[in-house]
Scaffold this active site. Structure first.
Site, PDB file in Angstrom:
ATOM      1  N   THR A  92      -1.663  63.405  62.648  1.00 24.77           N
ATOM      2  CA  THR A  92      -1.291  64.208  61.469  1.00 24.77           C
ATOM      3  C   THR A  92      -0.418  65.398  61.847  1.00 24.77           C
ATOM      4  O   THR A  92       0.392  65.854  61.044  1.00 24.77           O
ATOM      5  CB  THR A  92      -2.532  64.710  60.719  1.00 24.77           C
ATOM      6  OG1 THR A  92      -3.297  65.585  61.548  1.00 24.77           O
ATOM      7  CG2 THR A  92      -3.405  63.548  60.258  1.00 24.77           C
ATOM      8  N   LEU A  95       0.719  68.251  56.645  1.00 23.82           N
ATOM      9  CA  LEU A  95      -0.112  67.948  55.480  1.00 23.82           C
ATOM     10  C   LEU A  95      -1.004  66.780  55.894  1.00 23.82           C
ATOM     11  O   LEU A  95      -0.696  65.616  55.652  1.00 23.82           O
ATOM     12  CB  LEU A  95       0.747  67.590  54.262  1.00 23.82           C
ATOM     13  CG  LEU A  95       1.389  68.746  53.518  1.00 23.82           C
ATOM     14  CD1 LEU A  95       2.285  68.248  52.397  1.00 23.82           C
ATOM     15  CD2 LEU A  95       0.318  69.700  52.955  1.00 23.82           C
ATOM     16  N   HIS A  96      -2.110  67.125  56.537  1.00 25.12           N
ATOM     17  CA  HIS A  96      -2.954  66.120  57.181  1.00 25.12           C
ATOM     18  C   HIS A  96      -3.435  65.036  56.207  1.00 25.12           C
ATOM     19  O   HIS A  96      -3.287  63.836  56.449  1.00 25.12           O
ATOM     20  CB  HIS A  96      -4.186  66.792  57.792  1.00 25.12           C
ATOM     21  CG  HIS A  96      -3.897  67.938  58.698  1.00 25.12           C
ATOM     22  ND1 HIS A  96      -3.528  67.783  60.009  1.00 25.12           N
ATOM     23  CD2 HIS A  96      -3.956  69.277  58.483  1.00 25.12           C
ATOM     24  CE1 HIS A  96      -3.367  68.963  60.571  1.00 25.12           C
ATOM     25  NE2 HIS A  96      -3.614  69.896  59.660  1.00 25.12           N
ATOM     26  N   ASP A  97      -4.055  65.463  55.101  1.00 22.06           N
ATOM     27  CA  ASP A  97      -4.797  64.541  54.255  1.00 22.06           C
ATOM     28  C   ASP A  97      -3.930  63.523  53.529  1.00 22.06           C
ATOM     29  O   ASP A  97      -4.379  62.412  53.236  1.00 22.06           O
ATOM     30  CB  ASP A  97      -5.610  65.321  53.224  1.00 22.06           C
ATOM     31  CG  ASP A  97      -6.690  66.165  53.869  1.00 22.06           C
ATOM     32  OD1 ASP A  97      -7.208  65.768  54.926  1.00 22.06           O
ATOM     33  OD2 ASP A  97      -7.020  67.239  53.322  1.00 22.06           O
TER      34      ASP A  97
END
Length: 319
Positions: free
Chosen positions: A196, A242-244
């Site tokens: 990520t 923006l990991h998610d």
């Protein structure tokens, strides 16, 4: 077009907002519900934020449910911006969406059992601590049969953690829940910090979100501007992840990502709770750990979909 039915289990959070907005903007995905869990901020705030994002998207038919107020066994920990609580009104307005009365874990369990009976298993997008999903899996043995896969943002293997040095936050916040989910036998697609943090959104991308014309794009740009994620000292260049949103992006465009099978586990106690490990030599591995992303392709997908004037799913129904 065949649509992938999903439940998004979340603790919004800016990253979570991006993931939810991307899902609503994508005709490939059918969002069955949004389930909130304590994590980045307390449950009252994650629930309020989830309702605001749904209202912002105009998808008020999608139910939002409250789940676990805290982890299964460990003491409560929150994210970096816990003191802020719910999104400020000037960034994301309230919108009038109210939560459904059903508990999040019960909704996940009921939906999964119905899917098992129908022979159409669902996908869970797990982008917060895994407490709700762990509870749902323990409610009835049929729950696991109704889940095709759990696509999870969690873990860190070669990367250092972002809340404590040894762990990624979602797993650190409830390692016992992560242990239940990782050991459930349900196919797991895991997006650790290793992948990520390869895709960084810069000021130019924030401007593109703001200028694209959609309410979701403007709100996400405002959040990213308010809570600057750029960390050149850590990432070696400007921008922030923006990991998610990677969990949803993978469902839309899996060719943007590279991963390999592994057996994964988590340290539930001791001095390094939440530390994750992966065995890439286990032939019985039920998980796929993502290791690489096409940065340009991923960022373009997120920005283009969210910045569009109307969610793609709504365009399709009104054409």
């Amino acid at each position: 077009m065949s649509r992938t039915p999903i439940i998004i289990d979340t603790d919004p959070g800016v990253d979570d907002a991006a993931a939810i907005l991307l899902a609503f903007a994508s005709p490939e995905i059918e969002v069955l519900g949004i389930t909130a869990v304590a994590g980045n901020v307390p449950l009252t705030a994650t629930l309020a934020n989830a309702c605001r994002i749904v209202a912002l998207s105009g998808r008020t038919e999608v139910p939002v449910m409250a789940g676990a107020e805290g982890p299964l066994l460990r003491e409560q920990v929150y994210g970096k911006y816990a003191a802020i609580g719910a999104f400020p009104e000037h960034l994301v307005g309230s919108g009038g969406v109210t939560p459904a009365p059903e508990h999040a874990a019960a909704f996940i369990a009921r939906t999964a059992r119905a899917a098992a009976e129908a022979g159409t298993p669902i996908t869970l997008c797990a982008i917060g601590p895994l407490t709700n999903i762990a509870l749902a899996l323990r409610l009835h043995p049929d729950v696991a049969r109704g889940i095709a896969r759990i696509v999870c943002m969690g873990g860190a293997f070669t990367a250092l953690g972002h809340r404590v040095p040894w762990a990624e936050f979602n797993v650190f916040a409830d390692p016992h829940a992560a242990g239940i989910v990782f050991g459930s036998g349900v196919p797991l697609v895991l997006f650790p910090l290793d992948v990520t943090m390869q895709a960084l959104f810069t000021a130019d991308h924030v401007a593109a979100l703001r200028d694209g014309g959609s309410a979701g794009g403007r709100a996400l740009a405002a959040l990213l501007s308010e809570y600057d994620r750029s960390d050149p000292a850590r990432y070696g260049r400007p921008g922030g992840p923006l990991h998610d949103a990677m969990t949803v992006a993978w469902l839309i465009a899996p060719d943007l990502f590279t991963g390999r099978p592994a057996r994964v586990g988590v340290e539930e106690g001791g001095t390094t709770p939440g530390h994750t490990w992966a065995d890439f030599t286990d032939p019985s591995a039920a998980a796929t750990v993502m290791s690489q992303v096409d940065e340009a392709g991923y960022i373009a997908l997120v920005v283009d979909r969210i910045a569009a004037r109307a969610p793609a799913a709504q365009k399709e129904t009104t054409a």
